[in-house]
Design a protein around this motif. Structure first.
Motif, PDB file in Angstrom:
ATOM      1  N   THR A 104      33.466  51.256  89.839  1.00 19.05           N
ATOM      2  CA  THR A 104      33.122  49.950  89.261  1.00 19.05           C
ATOM      3  C   THR A 104      33.497  48.786  90.181  1.00 19.05           C
ATOM      4  O   THR A 104      32.848  47.737  90.166  1.00 19.05           O
ATOM      5  N   SER A 105      34.506  48.967  91.011  1.00 26.32           N
ATOM      6  CA  SER A 105      34.963  47.869  91.873  1.00 26.32           C
ATOM      7  C   SER A 105      33.985  47.544  92.993  1.00 26.32           C
ATOM      8  O   SER A 105      34.074  46.461  93.588  1.00 26.32           O
ATOM      9  N   THR A 145      31.387  52.353  80.620  1.00 25.36           N
ATOM     10  CA  THR A 145      32.193  51.273  81.197  1.00 25.36           C
ATOM     11  C   THR A 145      33.643  51.297  80.740  1.00 25.36           C
ATOM     12  O   THR A 145      34.455  50.503  81.223  1.00 25.36           O
ATOM     13  N   ASN A 146      33.965  52.204  79.809  1.00 25.09           N
ATOM     14  CA  ASN A 146      35.324  52.269  79.280  1.00 25.09           C
ATOM     15  C   ASN A 146      35.532  53.682  78.732  1.00 25.09           C
ATOM     16  O   ASN A 146      34.690  54.174  77.974  1.00 25.09           O
ATOM     17  N   ASP A 178      42.245  52.225  77.690  1.00 21.46           N
ATOM     18  CA  ASP A 178      41.463  51.113  77.130  1.00 21.46           C
ATOM     19  C   ASP A 178      42.055  49.859  77.753  1.00 21.46           C
ATOM     20  O   ASP A 178      42.819  49.130  77.110  1.00 21.46           O
ATOM     21  N   PRO A 179      41.725  49.590  79.033  1.00 15.52           N
ATOM     22  CA  PRO A 179      42.537  48.666  79.831  1.00 15.52           C
ATOM     23  C   PRO A 179      42.329  47.192  79.546  1.00 15.52           C
ATOM     24  O   PRO A 179      43.101  46.368  80.027  1.00 15.52           O
ATOM     25  N   TRP A 180      41.320  46.827  78.791  1.00 12.21           N
ATOM     26  CA  TRP A 180      41.014  45.403  78.661  1.00 12.21           C
ATOM     27  C   TRP A 180      41.451  44.868  77.301  1.00 12.21           C
ATOM     28  O   TRP A 180      41.370  45.543  76.286  1.00 12.21           O
ATOM     29  N   ALA A 181      41.876  43.644  77.304  1.00 12.62           N
ATOM     30  CA  ALA A 181      42.246  42.987  76.048  1.00 12.62           C
ATOM     31  C   ALA A 181      40.991  42.792  75.196  1.00 12.62           C
ATOM     32  O   ALA A 181      39.927  42.448  75.700  1.00 12.62           O
ATOM     33  N   HIS A 182      41.116  43.019  73.910  1.00 14.80           N
ATOM     34  CA  HIS A 182      39.974  42.872  72.998  1.00 14.80           C
ATOM     35  C   HIS A 182      39.961  41.451  72.437  1.00 14.80           C
ATOM     36  O   HIS A 182      40.845  41.051  71.687  1.00 14.80           O
ATOM     37  N   VAL A 183      38.944  40.732  72.818  1.00 14.62           N
ATOM     38  CA  VAL A 183      38.817  39.341  72.362  1.00 14.62           C
ATOM     39  C   VAL A 183      38.534  39.307  70.872  1.00 14.62           C
ATOM     40  O   VAL A 183      39.073  38.497  70.130  1.00 14.62           O
TER      41      VAL A 183
END
Length: 588
Positions: free
Chosen positions: A105-106, A133-134, A172-177
């Motif tokens: 992805t990078s 993507t996750n 689940d590396p991203w903060a959930h808005v």
């Protein structure tokens, strides 16, 4: 050992009863390969030699079993190679899941090596098309992909970036808005009800019961409903025409059938479609409308699984939506027996003459070997539960007319796509699915050469696949199409001498035999069928034997003659073959 995201993919496929994945590794799917290695006791990985073959195998597996076929390819060129086999699945409505790799992805969007946006490339072929993507998307998207492939009888595609394949399975590396949570689904698919609406059944029965000259046209959607098709045909006194993908719906030895329709079909079927007053289409979306009745000249009933396809080819007075087997079972109690058997008897007599004509062409007296005789020998010696996979080209004509469906025999080919090279990969997949049955690939020299490395796949996996090569040293179907268009042949014959593919079979540690004389053919085929591993018989056949339509139109005859007048380079040999064909049919 840390559980990686690829294991979730493989575990979920196993929960969907996927037991086989056909594919080729690469650096874009190393994480998925590790997931397969860790769960090799649940899901078998079949290593092939070309990704196109992997997709064909997944398609053939799905067609033969009715289950999901799965193929795997690496990023970039590996995924691109899948496309031909996936379009075969799309056009023939076979449920297939394609899994591909993608760059990390990078680096996406930086023109990285082999960076191909496979999700965009697959946008037309896939009914469901998703980039992972996750890791926590899994197993939910796997469930959706599988259900979509099964429900829409088509292709689903998941492409999995390399870094996410080896990420922690629960990452689940991203903060959930927003307060979102991945779906929690179950690996289950509920097929839609197969029984048509009662009012449609009653309307169909009324129309069919009133028919004076009915006929059935059955396709691949009616496979597995042969007993019901035969019962309906017998009650109505209706001859049964079969599409080529639906060849195995009922036996070719049945007194109810007039065989195939179209360029590869029979004369009685061509005459029948011009004679009927009611046509009942079952499990077919027959695309060759030139061979169907003129719109408005017949009344049409159709039993079709997909509402979108009902009425697509002809104005359909009574469309019914449902499964062929369930729909016919529901219809049968509403039908009355037609006491007038004259219509059926007329076409039974026509089929007797046609079968006699075909037998006359199956002669061992010719040199070079007549391709009709080659197919007849295979037909005679094969088991009653043998499965024939067929390539596209002239071989499809010989198989359509000289491979007899009897007993529990099967028949599979690339139908609507009509792709070359599918015959051998299909056979490998079908043999995996049915290890105890005889599986025979009937292929042309052109189609076999495209993916001949898959004979090595059969040898390496110890699969007793039998391959029969109809070797006319040319692209035979194109040759005759050029002539029917009025053009002398050009660019369709390979430089002589004929290739000896048997040497390749022996190099792969399989059985290989080269046959140039008809007298040697039965023994070679018998030995190949008896061999306990993969076997190949390469037969030099008459390159000037035309795959003539069942009924030659005036326009076809005129253009054929024009090709001769314009300087057809082998017109003497072709004319001689046609003359011998006609003499033998008259003598037969």
């Amino acid at each position: 050992m840390t559980r990686i995201a690829s294991e979730v993919l493989v575990e979920r496929l196993a929960e969907w009863d996927v037991d086989t994945v056909f594919g080729l590794p690469g650096d874009g799917v190393n994480g998925i390969m590790e997931g397969l290695r860790r769960h090799r006791d649940q899901v078998r990985f079949v290593l092939v030699h070309h990704e196109e073959a992997a997709a064909f195998m997944a398609c053939g597996y799905a067609k033969a079993t009715g289950r999901l076929g799965v193929c795997l390819a690496t990023s970039g060129p590996g995924g691109i190679h899948l496309l031909n086999g996936l379009y075969d699945a799309k056009l023939d409505h076979a449920p297939v899941l394609a899994v591909t790799g993608m760059q990390e992805t990078s680096v996406l969007g930086t023109d990285y090596q082999q960076e191909v946006r496979l999700d965009q490339l697959f946008a037309d072929v896939a009914e469901y098309n998703q980039v992972i993507t996750n890791p926590v998307q899994l197993p939910g998207v796997v469930d959706i992909a599988v259900r979509t492939a099964l429900a829409r009888r088509g292709v689903a595609h998941l492409t999995f970036p390399n870094d996410l394949q080896v990420a922690d399975a629960d990452a689940d590396p991203w903060a959930h808005v927003a307060p979102a949570r991945p779906p929690r689904s179950a690996p289950r698919y509920l097929a839609p009800p197969g029984r048509p609406r009662q009012e449609d059944l009653e309307r169909a029965a009324a129309l069919l019961n009133a028919a004076r000259r009915p006929a059935l046209l059955v396709g691949a959607g009616a496979l597995g409903a042969g007993a019901e098709v035969a019962r309906v045909a017998e009650l109505l006194g209706a001859p049964v025409v079969k599409t080529l993908p639906g060849k195995a719906v009922i036996g070719d030895d049945s007194p109810l059938t007039t065989g195939g329709l179209g360029l590869l079909g029979t004369r009685p079927s061509e005459e029948l479609v011009d004679d009927v007053d009611v046509l009942f289409m079952i499990g077919t979306n027959f695309p060759y409308t030139a061979h169907l009745p003129e719109p408005g000249t017949v009344r049409v009933v159709q039993l079709e699984a997909d509402p979108v396809r009902a009425g697509r080819r002809l104005p359909t007075e009574v469309p019914m939506i449902g499964d062929a087997k369930e729909g016919l079972r529901a219809l049968l109690p509403l039908l009355r027996r037609n006491g007038d058997r004259d219509h059926l008897a007329r076409y039974q007599q026509a089929m007797q003459r046609w079968r006699s004509d075909m037998r006359a062409l199956q002669t061992p007296a010719r040199h070079p070997v007549a391709p009709q005789y080659l197919m007849a020998v295979v037909d005679d010696l094969a088991a009653d539960d043998a499965i024939l996979t067929c390539d596209s080209g002239t071989v499809a004509t010989w198989a359509a007319r000289h491979w007899t469906i009897r007993g529990d025999r099967g028949f599979y080919l690339s139908g609507n796509l009509a792709s070359m090279a599918a015959g051998l990969p299909y056979a490998v997949a079908v043999q995996h699915a049915f290890p105890g049955r005889q599986v025979i690939a009937f292929v042309g020299d052109g189609g076999f050469a495209m993916l001949m490395a898959e004979f090595l796949t059969a040898a390496q996996h110890r699969l007793p696949v039998k391959v029969v090569v109809n070797n006319n040293n040319s692209l035979g179907q194109i040759l005759w199409e050029q002539m029917v268009l009025g053009y002398p042949e050009h660019g369709v014959r390979y430089p002589e001498p004929f290739t000896d593919f048997s040497s390749w079979a022996r190099a792969c540690h399989g059985y290989g035999a080269k046959v140039t004389r008809a007298a040697d053919l039965p023994g070679a085929v018998r030995a190949a069928l008896a061999h306990d591993g993969p076997a190949l018989v390469d037969v030099d056949v008459n390159p000037d034997e035309p795959p003539m339509p069942g009924k030659v139109t005036h326009e076809q005859a005129t253009r054929f003659a024009e090709a001769f007048l314009r300087g057809q380079p082998r017109r003497v040999a072709i004319a001689s073959t046609l003359f011998r064909d006609r003499i033998q049919q008259m003598e037969g």
